[in-house]
Scaffold this motif. Structure first.
Motif, mmCIF file in Angstrom:
data_model
loop_
_atom_site.group_PDB
_atom_site.id
_atom_site.type_symbol
_atom_site.label_atom_id
_atom_site.label_comp_id
_atom_site.label_asym_id
_atom_site.label_seq_id
_atom_site.Cartn_x
_atom_site.Cartn_y
_atom_site.Cartn_z
ATOM 1 N N LYS A 27 -26.090 57.129 86.683
ATOM 2 C CA LYS A 27 -27.459 57.488 87.051
ATOM 3 C C LYS A 27 -28.412 56.407 86.537
ATOM 4 N N PRO A 28 -29.582 56.302 87.123
ATOM 5 C CA PRO A 28 -30.546 55.313 86.617
ATOM 6 C C PRO A 28 -30.854 55.499 85.135
ATOM 7 N N GLU A 29 -30.829 56.718 84.661
ATOM 8 C CA GLU A 29 -31.110 56.956 83.245
ATOM 9 C C GLU A 29 -29.989 56.515 82.318
ATOM 10 N N ASP A 30 -28.874 56.088 82.867
ATOM 11 C CA ASP A 30 -27.804 55.498 82.052
ATOM 12 C C ASP A 30 -28.070 54.024 81.763
ATOM 13 N N THR A 31 -29.107 53.464 82.364
ATOM 14 C CA THR A 31 -29.451 52.068 82.140
ATOM 15 C C THR A 31 -29.797 51.830 80.667
ATOM 16 N N ALA A 32 -29.105 50.888 80.055
ATOM 17 C CA ALA A 32 -29.299 50.601 78.624
ATOM 18 C C ALA A 32 -28.403 49.441 78.223
ATOM 19 N N VAL A 33 -28.620 48.957 77.009
ATOM 20 C CA VAL A 33 -27.646 48.073 76.376
ATOM 21 C C VAL A 33 -26.644 48.968 75.650
ATOM 22 N N TYR A 34 -25.376 48.760 75.921
ATOM 23 C CA TYR A 34 -24.314 49.565 75.327
ATOM 24 C C TYR A 34 -23.642 48.784 74.201
ATOM 25 N N TYR A 35 -23.495 49.457 73.061
ATOM 26 C CA TYR A 35 -22.939 48.837 71.866
ATOM 27 C C TYR A 35 -21.661 49.564 71.433
ATOM 28 N N CYS A 36 -20.721 48.784 70.957
ATOM 29 C CA CYS A 36 -19.490 49.304 70.369
ATOM 30 C C CYS A 36 -19.658 49.315 68.846
#
Length: 115
Positions: free
Chosen positions: A86-95
């Motif tokens: 979804k558009p709201e999943d847009t983000a920088v993802y970190y491990c």
């Protein structure tokens, strides 16, 4: 210097899928509990999912049923399969890796969900 490395981010249309991967340089990922976090512009970093060394996975309510975290033992990696984006999943993802008092963060990978 030991570090975590994320890969697999990119641009995807709503409803699409991406798979993120977390590997270690100088770190044996299989020995650590691993978490995925994300941070959107203007927001605080939020937890997305985690997996224990024994393979027990837990998820934030916002991604439950859409995301799947798993260990890739042959490659000593942890993957985050993201479906029905979804558009709201847009983000920088970190491990994030944690073992006892030791912890590591990756540098992040951008995920953009847009048409």
């Amino acid at each position: 210097q030991a570090k975590l490395v994320e890969s697999g981010g990119g641009l995807v249309q709503p409803g699409g899928s991406l798979r993120l991967s977390c590997t270690g340089a100088g770190i044996t990922v299989s020995l650590y509990s691993i978490g995925w976090y994300r941070q959107a512009p203007g927001n605080q970093r939020e937890w997305v999912a985690s997996i224990s060394t024994g393979g027990v996975a837990v998820y934030a309510d916002s991604v439950k049923g859409r995301f799947d975290i798993s260990r890739d033992s042959p490659n000593d990696a942890v993957n985050l399969q993201m479906n029905s984006l979804k558009p709201e999943d847009t983000a920088v993802y970190y491990c994030y890796a944690r073992r006892g008092n030791g912890e590591f963060w990756g540098q992040g990978t951008q995920v953009t969900v847009s048409s």
